[in-house]
Write a protein that holds these residues in place. Structure first.
Motif, mmCIF file in Angstrom:
data_model
loop_
_atom_site.group_PDB
_atom_site.id
_atom_site.type_symbol
_atom_site.label_atom_id
_atom_site.label_comp_id
_atom_site.label_asym_id
_atom_site.label_seq_id
_atom_site.Cartn_x
_atom_site.Cartn_y
_atom_site.Cartn_z
ATOM 1 N N SER A 20 7.107 8.408 -8.661
ATOM 2 C CA SER A 20 8.407 7.753 -8.543
ATOM 3 C C SER A 20 8.917 7.467 -9.942
ATOM 4 O O SER A 20 8.177 7.569 -10.918
ATOM 5 C CB SER A 20 8.309 6.458 -7.730
ATOM 6 O OG SER A 20 7.411 5.550 -8.346
ATOM 7 N N VAL A 80 13.058 3.216 -9.165
ATOM 8 C CA VAL A 80 12.566 3.189 -7.788
ATOM 9 C C VAL A 80 11.424 2.201 -7.662
ATOM 10 O O VAL A 80 11.337 1.451 -6.676
ATOM 11 C CB VAL A 80 12.143 4.605 -7.352
ATOM 12 C CG1 VAL A 80 11.414 4.560 -6.016
ATOM 13 C CG2 VAL A 80 13.357 5.520 -7.247
ATOM 14 N N ARG A 81 10.527 2.167 -8.655
ATOM 15 C CA ARG A 81 9.426 1.199 -8.594
ATOM 16 C C ARG A 81 9.945 -0.231 -8.661
ATOM 17 O O ARG A 81 9.422 -1.126 -8.001
ATOM 18 C CB ARG A 81 8.435 1.475 -9.730
ATOM 19 C CG ARG A 81 7.677 2.786 -9.565
ATOM 20 C CD ARG A 81 6.452 2.850 -10.453
ATOM 21 N NE ARG A 81 6.770 2.960 -11.855
ATOM 22 C CZ ARG A 81 7.002 4.105 -12.483
ATOM 23 N NH1 ARG A 81 6.958 5.239 -11.810
ATOM 24 N NH2 ARG A 81 7.264 4.128 -13.777
ATOM 25 N N ALA A 139 11.269 -1.075 -5.312
ATOM 26 C CA ALA A 139 10.165 -1.334 -4.394
ATOM 27 C C ALA A 139 9.608 -2.737 -4.577
ATOM 28 O O ALA A 139 9.285 -3.425 -3.606
ATOM 29 C CB ALA A 139 9.067 -0.287 -4.597
ATOM 30 N N VAL A 151 7.905 -3.447 -1.089
ATOM 31 C CA VAL A 151 7.461 -2.205 -0.472
ATOM 32 C C VAL A 151 6.258 -1.650 -1.224
ATOM 33 O O VAL A 151 6.247 -1.616 -2.453
ATOM 34 C CB VAL A 151 8.606 -1.167 -0.467
ATOM 35 C CG1 VAL A 151 8.095 0.194 -0.013
ATOM 36 C CG2 VAL A 151 9.728 -1.635 0.440
ATOM 37 N N LEU A 163 4.453 1.413 -2.355
ATOM 38 C CA LEU A 163 4.789 2.823 -2.555
ATOM 39 C C LEU A 163 3.703 3.764 -2.071
ATOM 40 O O LEU A 163 3.983 4.922 -1.744
ATOM 41 C CB LEU A 163 5.078 3.076 -4.032
ATOM 42 C CG LEU A 163 6.361 2.460 -4.593
ATOM 43 C CD1 LEU A 163 6.485 2.752 -6.088
ATOM 44 C CD2 LEU A 163 7.582 2.994 -3.860
ATOM 45 N N ILE A 219 4.306 5.368 1.349
ATOM 46 C CA ILE A 219 5.543 6.110 1.559
ATOM 47 C C ILE A 219 5.323 7.578 1.194
ATOM 48 O O ILE A 219 4.688 7.886 0.184
ATOM 49 C CB ILE A 219 6.689 5.538 0.701
ATOM 50 C CG1 ILE A 219 6.988 4.092 1.105
ATOM 51 C CG2 ILE A 219 7.942 6.388 0.824
ATOM 52 C CD1 ILE A 219 8.087 3.457 0.276
ATOM 53 N N ARG A 239 15.041 6.307 -3.874
ATOM 54 C CA ARG A 239 15.544 4.989 -3.476
ATOM 55 C C ARG A 239 15.716 4.913 -1.958
ATOM 56 O O ARG A 239 15.406 3.883 -1.346
ATOM 57 C CB ARG A 239 16.888 4.707 -4.159
ATOM 58 C CG ARG A 239 16.796 4.446 -5.654
ATOM 59 C CD ARG A 239 18.192 4.264 -6.247
ATOM 60 N NE ARG A 239 18.158 3.969 -7.667
ATOM 61 C CZ ARG A 239 18.119 2.744 -8.171
ATOM 62 N NH1 ARG A 239 18.130 1.699 -7.353
ATOM 63 N NH2 ARG A 239 18.106 2.546 -9.473
ATOM 64 N N VAL A 279 12.544 4.194 -0.195
ATOM 65 C CA VAL A 279 12.139 2.782 -0.288
ATOM 66 C C VAL A 279 12.987 1.917 0.638
ATOM 67 O O VAL A 279 12.468 1.064 1.374
ATOM 68 C CB VAL A 279 12.256 2.293 -1.748
ATOM 69 C CG1 VAL A 279 11.985 0.790 -1.831
ATOM 70 C CG2 VAL A 279 11.296 3.058 -2.643
ATOM 71 N N ARG A 280 14.308 2.149 0.619
ATOM 72 C CA ARG A 280 15.189 1.331 1.452
ATOM 73 C C ARG A 280 14.906 1.525 2.942
ATOM 74 O O ARG A 280 15.139 0.625 3.751
ATOM 75 C CB ARG A 280 16.646 1.672 1.165
ATOM 76 C CG ARG A 280 17.120 1.274 -0.236
ATOM 77 C CD ARG A 280 18.629 1.390 -0.334
ATOM 78 N NE ARG A 280 19.122 1.074 -1.669
ATOM 79 C CZ ARG A 280 19.478 1.988 -2.553
ATOM 80 N NH1 ARG A 280 19.408 3.273 -2.241
ATOM 81 N NH2 ARG A 280 19.915 1.637 -3.751
ATOM 82 N N GLY A 324 12.040 -0.918 3.522
ATOM 83 C CA GLY A 324 12.033 -2.209 2.842
ATOM 84 C C GLY A 324 12.881 -3.263 3.505
ATOM 85 O O GLY A 324 13.867 -2.981 4.166
#
Length: 469
Positions: A172, A176-177, A180, A185, A187, A190, A201, A204-205, A208
């Motif tokens: 990622s 993005v991290r 998260a 979240v 990772l 995922i 993104r 994650v969304r 999340g």
């Protein structure tokens, strides 16, 4: 020998930085000046090179935390010259040693040699339990009939439980991290849908739930917020924190005065079309209106130098700058930034256009260095790109004036004794009334407007005294 590397002073009086991303892990072998981390100051994201060659023994701070200058961030196990302290002695102690300045630490923030970055060693697998921590309840938010337990599975990227299985870190990007972490979240749970399995993104969304929010009935929202959220909270830090402090300081320190001037800039627009015609600037990029305004500002500064000054309260002096370091306010994904074109008054129109292109690209890509954001003497902000006609811009602290460009609109305008549709724009000038009198501010604004309304007048203003044009 263990050598501890502390967060260095990144310049411009910045006392803290956020670790955006680590590019090494404990056990990795690194070389001198290898890019080991991305750190975000209040002004820019910069690459942090390693001051040693050796093996990473410990990361003292995880990603996403603010670290003050002088705080230890990473330890290395080094041998050879790097293991010798200032007295020439070496140590076999495994305990972390106090930070010892070395000549190599001058090669920071990407300014030193970086030839060894290519072919860097592949990161070793890190303990999987560090990224697979059990979600821990953070808080319980209560709303009438809607008690909600908010949890977070944000893992500590530094520590790992003994005996844990190993696995590669999820693929990622730093933003993005960070997302998260904000959404709680994990990772590692995922499956990325991006290129080569990179987590995006949207990935994650999709799983999340934003911390400190209250879920409600699932219904569409005009705000585009994640379904079920009522409000979100974001820590005030980095660029936004610095911008807020600077604007408050400016607004309540310098007595602002703002003046407006609406002008017909059709001749300048016509000139730009001619300049940008194929072959007019062979091998060069286009010249935009901002470059012409910058050139007009530099010419006007020479005739009204009081707008290019600074009020030094501590020394009880007015500092007159005999050069123009032109700040250009730029909207970026990180927020408002004002990179500076040094000695803009010496560049000419073509040089200004080229500098603006490089400066804007660097600001929006997040590669502007802190040094490039310092030392401005006067600023331009282009609010016209947002369709705004005029405004009352706030001065950058330490500057005497800021010029705002409004939107260009086809407007009925008196032209050669008749009414015609012309390209019309409003200029807004805010200035510090301690340094610039009303007459001086008005003359400066009128000079800028006169050049834009009739760019040929610039030839008569070169080296001219006030009132000569």
């Amino acid at each position: 020998m263990i050598r501890v590397f502390s967060l260095p002073d990144l310049g411009e009086g910045l006392t803290e930085s956020e670790i955006v991303a680590w590019h090494v892990a404990p056990g990795d072998t690194v070389t001198l000046n290898q890019h080991i981390a991305d750190v975000e100051t209040a002004k820019a994201v910069v690459e942090l090179p390693s001051p040693f060659s050796g093996v990473v023994s410990e990361l003292h701070r995880p990603e996403g935390v603010l670290v003050h200058v002088g705080d230890p961030i990473v330890s290395f196990e080094v041998v050879g010259a790097d293991a010798v302290d200032d007295s020439g002695d070496s140590s076999d102690s495994g305990a972390p040693a106090a930070p010892v300045p070395t000549k190599r630490e001058a090669n920071l923030v990407g300014y030193g040699p970086d030839a060894e970055r290519e072919g860097r060693p592949k990161r070793r697998a890190r303990p999987g339990s560090a990224a697979c921590a059990t979600p821990v309840p953070l808080a319980t938010v209560t709303s009438p009939g809607l008690p909600v337990a908010v949890t977070s599975s944000v893992a500590n990227p530094v520590a790992a439980a003994p005996g844990a299985t190993t696995m590669e870190r999820p693929r990622s990007t730093p933003p993005v991290r960070m997302l998260a972490r904000d959404l709680g979240v994990d990772l590692t749970r995922i499956t990325g849908t991006g290129a080569h399995g990179v987590i995006t993104r949207d990935d994650v969304r999709a799983v999340g739930v934003t911390p400190e929010t209250v879920p409600v009935a699932d219904a569409p929202s005009v705000f585009g917020a994640p379904s079920g959220t009522r409000e979100s909270r974001t820590p005030i830090k980095s660029l936004r924190k610095l911008t807020a402090a600077a604007m408050v300081q400016s607004a309540f320190t310098a007595p602002h005065v703002t003046e407006f001037l609406t002008i017909d800039v059709t001749p300048t627009i016509d000139l730009l079309e001619t300049i940008n015609t194929a072959g007019a600037r062979e091998g060069a990029g286009r010249v935009g209106l901002l470059a012409v305004v910058a050139q007009a500002l530099c010419l006007a500064v020479a005739r009204t130098p009081s707008v290019n000054t600074r009020w030094d309260e501590a020394a009880g002096e007015i500092v007159q700058f005999h050069y123009v370091n032109l700040g250009i306010a730029a909207a970026t994904p990180r927020g408002l930034m004002v990179p500076v074109i040094a000695d803009a008054d010496r560049l000419g129109l073509a040089g200004l256009a080229d500098s603006l292109a490089r400066l804007t690209a660097a600001a929006r890509s997040g590669t502007t260095t802190p040094a490039a954001l310092a030392g401005g003497t006067i600023t331009i902000t282009n609010i016209g790109v947002f369709g705004i006609d005029a405004g009352t811009p706030i001065l950058n602290p330490g500057e005497a004036a800021i010029l705002a460009m409004g939107a260009i609109r086809r407007t009925p305008w008196e032209f050669r004794g008749d009414i015609a549709l012309r390209q019309v724009m409003t200029l807004s000038l805010s200035f510090d009334h301690r340094l610039v009198d009303g007459e001086q501010g008005s003359r400066f604004l009128a000079d800028v407007g006169r050049i834009l309304a009739n760019p040929g007048l610039a030839l008569t203003m070169l080296g001219a005294t006030p009132g000569a044009a």
